[in-house]
Design an enzyme around this catalytic site. Structure first.
Site, PDB file in Angstrom:
ATOM      1  N   LYS A  22       0.830  -1.217   0.000  1.00 36.66           N
ATOM      2  CA  LYS A  22       0.000   0.000   0.000  1.00 36.66           C
ATOM      3  C   LYS A  22       0.856   1.255   0.000  1.00 36.66           C
ATOM      4  O   LYS A  22       0.624   2.175  -0.792  1.00 36.66           O
ATOM      5  CB  LYS A  22      -0.914  -0.002   1.238  1.00 36.66           C
ATOM      6  N   ASN A  23       1.840   1.304   0.884  1.00 42.02           N
ATOM      7  CA  ASN A  23       2.587   2.555   1.036  1.00 42.02           C
ATOM      8  C   ASN A  23       3.535   2.833  -0.129  1.00 42.02           C
ATOM      9  O   ASN A  23       3.896   3.982  -0.365  1.00 42.02           O
ATOM     10  CB  ASN A  23       3.306   2.608   2.385  1.00 42.02           C
ATOM     11  N   CYS A 117      -3.844   8.027   9.900  1.00 37.83           N
ATOM     12  CA  CYS A 117      -4.131   7.465  11.219  1.00 37.83           C
ATOM     13  C   CYS A 117      -3.633   8.400  12.315  1.00 37.83           C
ATOM     14  O   CYS A 117      -2.564   8.996  12.194  1.00 37.83           O
ATOM     15  CB  CYS A 117      -3.456   6.107  11.362  1.00 37.83           C
ATOM     16  N   ARG A 122       2.806  13.699  13.691  1.00 41.00           N
ATOM     17  CA  ARG A 122       3.030  13.522  12.262  1.00 41.00           C
ATOM     18  C   ARG A 122       3.336  14.833  11.533  1.00 41.00           C
ATOM     19  O   ARG A 122       2.589  15.308  10.670  1.00 41.00           O
ATOM     20  CB  ARG A 122       1.858  12.763  11.622  1.00 41.00           C
ATOM     21  N   ASP A 305       4.825  -0.230  12.009  1.00 44.38           N
ATOM     22  CA  ASP A 305       3.519  -0.725  11.537  1.00 44.38           C
ATOM     23  C   ASP A 305       3.249  -2.164  11.973  1.00 44.38           C
ATOM     24  O   ASP A 305       2.173  -2.702  11.705  1.00 44.38           O
ATOM     25  CB  ASP A 305       3.431  -0.620  10.001  1.00 44.38           C
ATOM     26  N   ARG A 397      -8.605   0.418   5.158  1.00 42.62           N
ATOM     27  CA  ARG A 397      -7.702   1.357   4.475  1.00 42.62           C
ATOM     28  C   ARG A 397      -6.487   0.638   3.915  1.00 42.62           C
ATOM     29  O   ARG A 397      -5.870   1.105   2.962  1.00 42.62           O
ATOM     30  CB  ARG A 397      -7.169   2.401   5.468  1.00 42.62           C
TER      31      ARG A 397
HETATM   32  N1  EPU Z   1       8.529  13.260  10.761  1.00 48.27           N
HETATM   33  C1  EPU Z   1       8.906  14.544  11.058  1.00 48.27           C
HETATM   34  N2  EPU Z   1       8.843  15.481  10.081  1.00 48.27           N
HETATM   35  C2  EPU Z   1       8.421  15.189   8.818  1.00 48.27           C
HETATM   36  C3  EPU Z   1       8.044  13.868   8.508  1.00 48.27           C
HETATM   37  C4  EPU Z   1       8.110  12.915   9.515  1.00 48.27           C
HETATM   38  O1  EPU Z   1       9.292  14.847  12.190  1.00 48.27           O
HETATM   39  O2  EPU Z   1       8.379  16.091   7.979  1.00 48.27           O
HETATM   40  C5  EPU Z   1       8.614  12.237  11.814  1.00 48.27           C
HETATM   41  C6  EPU Z   1       7.244  11.620  12.116  1.00 48.27           C
HETATM   42  O3  EPU Z   1       6.532  12.413  13.048  1.00 48.27           O
HETATM   43  C7  EPU Z   1       7.635  10.281  12.645  1.00 48.27           C
HETATM   44  C8  EPU Z   1       8.874   9.916  11.832  1.00 48.27           C
HETATM   45  O4  EPU Z   1       9.379  11.152  11.321  1.00 48.27           O
HETATM   46  O5  EPU Z   1       7.993  10.382  13.990  1.00 48.27           O
HETATM   47  C9  EPU Z   1       8.656   8.966  10.681  1.00 48.27           C
HETATM   48  O6  EPU Z   1       7.641   9.472   9.823  1.00 48.27           O
HETATM   49  P1  EPU Z   1       7.529   9.027   8.312  1.00 48.27           P
HETATM   50  O7  EPU Z   1       7.595  10.227   7.449  1.00 48.27           O
HETATM   51  O8  EPU Z   1       8.485   7.921   8.050  1.00 48.27           O
HETATM   52  O9  EPU Z   1       6.059   8.452   8.269  1.00 48.27           O
HETATM   53  P2  EPU Z   1       4.846   8.869   7.377  1.00 48.27           P
HETATM   54  O10 EPU Z   1       5.264   9.246   5.993  1.00 48.27           O
HETATM   55  O11 EPU Z   1       3.972   9.790   8.143  1.00 48.27           O
HETATM   56  C10 EPU Z   1       4.656   6.404   6.519  1.00 48.27           C
HETATM   57  C11 EPU Z   1       3.552   5.415   6.385  1.00 48.27           C
HETATM   58  C12 EPU Z   1       3.129   4.915   7.755  1.00 48.27           C
HETATM   59  C13 EPU Z   1       4.323   4.295   8.446  1.00 48.27           C
HETATM   60  C14 EPU Z   1       5.500   5.290   8.491  1.00 48.27           C
HETATM   61  C15 EPU Z   1       6.771   4.683   9.029  1.00 48.27           C
HETATM   62  C16 EPU Z   1       2.392   6.132   4.386  1.00 48.27           C
HETATM   63  C17 EPU Z   1       1.204   6.743   3.780  1.00 48.27           C
HETATM   64  N3  EPU Z   1       2.422   6.031   5.715  1.00 48.27           N
HETATM   65  O12 EPU Z   1       4.117   7.460   7.303  1.00 48.27           O
HETATM   66  O13 EPU Z   1       2.171   3.926   7.518  1.00 48.27           O
HETATM   67  O14 EPU Z   1       3.976   3.982   9.775  1.00 48.27           O
HETATM   68  O15 EPU Z   1       5.763   5.769   7.137  1.00 48.27           O
HETATM   69  O16 EPU Z   1       7.175   3.610   8.287  1.00 48.27           O
HETATM   70  O17 EPU Z   1       3.297   5.703   3.694  1.00 48.27           O
HETATM   71  C18 EPU Z   1       0.332   2.564   7.982  1.00 48.27           C
HETATM   72  O18 EPU Z   1       0.462   2.071   6.847  1.00 48.27           O
HETATM   73  O19 EPU Z   1      -0.445   2.078   8.857  1.00 48.27           O
HETATM   74  C19 EPU Z   1       1.106   3.739   8.368  1.00 48.27           C
HETATM   75  C20 EPU Z   1       0.811   4.471   9.422  1.00 48.27           C
END
Ligand code: EPU
Length: 430
Positions: A22-23, A117, A122, A305, A397
């Site tokens: 998915k991601n 979520c 985030r 995850d 989702r």
């Molecule tokens: N973070 C920052 N600043 C940013 C971006 C991220 O501080 O600009 C922090 C976040 O707050 C977090 C960490 O960095 O503490 C990691 O965040 P990341 O950007 O890796 O996560 P994301 O893009 O918000 C994606 C997945 C999540 C998965 C995480 C970690 C998607 C749509 N979502 O989220 O997936 O948990 O990477 O692998 O790709 C799920 O599928 O259930 C899900 C939540």
């Protein structure tokens, strides 16, 4: 009132086919907007987050044709607006990839602030840092992130935290910037590599994805491609842990075992047998699980995850375990639900201290988010008697045909939409 009704207590046994990640798919579909030529993408999972991004792409003017349940053809030569703010889009996190893709091609985009979520604050500061470094003026106005640039210029970017989202978004924009970009402290997740491979198949020049330094030489144009998305590591891991909690014997098929190493390692540590072959992994759990310590980390560490799923398993393991969440600060909301089933778990800061109990008992539960929802289903499958889970739209989702795949492994589970259907389920399973 969609709910999962479960009667627990029997081991899951058999084979289950894992779908596309998915991601990875969310980013790859958005990236298909970066060419005017037609792109064919296969192994796209049929889940609601994917359908939300596809419909947002159609609203922008992309022609999206489904050639089958998992194959999508996209042509983005007729984009007529650079504003993406639909209602469905507000609910998903990956809306931010539309920003990267549109900014790359049109040097301008306005996209609703990401939802997703509720597992922590985030932030998106690192996405903004990446865009700004490439010469984009970024403003947040009226709930939209507004990007505009005269032209994109390659840059050297050090990400302050390891983030999948900001790594991919910076990569998208840099793929069509003038000159060379280097992203340091990049995320190494398999889906980062998959997005880079997809962009390269369209003519981008990206090297180093999968390591913490990604080098991108911008190109002016991208072209058509045909691409197959990698298998979903987290869907696979969820069924592997479902085998563990139900004392089952499950083979996940169509996977890349290397991507599952941290998950397989923990399963072996807690007493399961794990057998790997080229594109399948078998998990056999024949005795009570044993305690362990686990901390979520960026890839190749144990994935955040999979944190609720391992907690559910350790809740039934002999001895005291700890699970430390180091990625998101609010990812233990499901623990109160598990407590209703008899789990003995105390959360202190970002660590759950788990005293394993010998059994869970079925209860009415509410899924707080996608992965925690899936973990509660697993708990229900292991528990005595009936469990009914509300808010399953969160689970849908990210898991295609969740209850059907579990039924295929012998689980007594159904998706019900009324009290009458719930009673019918109870009569059927006895
Ligand atoms: N973070 C920052 N600043 C940013 C971006 C991220 O501080 O600009 C922090 C976040 O707050 C977090 C960490 O960095 O503490 C990691 O965040 P990341 O950007 O890796 O996560 P994301 O893009 O918000 C994606 C997945 C999540 C998965 C995480 C970690 C998607 C749509 N979502 O989220 O997936 O948990 O990477 O692998 O790709 C799920 O599928 O259930 C899900 C939540």
């Amino acid at each position: 009132m969609e709910q999962y009704a479960i009667k627990g207590g029997n081991p899951l046994v058999g084979e289950v086919e894992i779908g596309g990640a998915k991601n990875a798919a969310l980013a790859i579909l958005a990236a298909a907007l970066m060419t005017d030529e037609t792109v064919l993408i296969d192994n796209v999972p049929d889940v609601s987050d994917i359908n939300a991004i596809l419909s947002a792409m159609q609203d922008l003017g992309a022609i999206v044709t489904r050639l089958g349940r998992h194959t999508v053809k996209i042509n983005a030569s007729q984009i007529h607006t650079l504003v993406a703010d639909g209602e469905e889009l507000k609910k998903i996190r990956a809306s931010y990839y539309l920003l990267g893709a549109l900014t790359a091609k049109y040097k301008e985009a306005r996209v609703v602030l990401p939802g997703g979520c509720n597992i922590g604050s985030r932030a998106i500061d690192q996405h903004i840092k990446g865009f700004k470094a490439l010469g984009v003026d970024v403003r947040i106005e009226h709930g939209l992130i507004c990007n505009k640039a005269e032209h994109l210029k390659g840059s050297h970017i050090y990400l302050d935290v390891v983030t999948v989202g900001a790594t991919i978004n910076t990569m998208l924009a840099a793929a069509m910037a003038d000159g060379q970009t280097t992203i340091e402290n990049a995320a190494k997740e398999p889906h980062v590599v998959d997005v880079a491979n997809f962009l390269n198949s369209m003519g981008a020049n990206i090297k180093g994805a999968g390591t913490d330094v990604i080098r991108i030489r911008g190109v002016e144009k991208l072209h058509k491609t045909e691409y197959t998305i990698i298998p979903d590591q987290i869907e696979a891991g969820t069924y592997m842990f479902a085998a563990a909690v139900t004392k089952g014997d499950v083979t996940v098929k169509n996977v890349i075992p290397k991507h599952l190493e941290s998950i397989s390692a923990k399963l072996m540590e807690i007493g399961c047998e794990v057998e790997e072959s080229d594109d399948a992994v078998r998990v056999v759990a024949s005795k009570r699980l044993t305690h362990t310590q686990v901390k979520t980390l960026p890839y190749p560490g144990f994935p955040t995850d999979m944190q609720p799923q391992i907690t559910v398993a350790l809740g039934l393991a002999e001895g005291t375990s700890t699970v430390t969440e180091s990625i998101f600060e609010n990812r233990f909301k499901y623990v109160d639900e598990l407590t209703k089933m008899g789990a003995s778990i105390k959360v202190e800061g970002n660590t759950a201290i788990i005293d394993g109990v010998s059994r869970y008992t079925g209860a009415p539960l509410v899924a707080p988010d996608l992965r925690a929802g899936a973990a509660l289903v697993m708990a229900g499958l292991a528990a005595e008697e009936y469990t009914v889970i509300d808010n399953i739209q969160f689970i849908e989702r990210g898991y295609e045909d969740f209850h059907l795949k579990l039924q295929g492994l012998g689980a007594k589970i159904d998706r019900v939409t009324s009290e009458k259907e719930l009673q019918k389920f109870k009569l059927k399973v006895g």
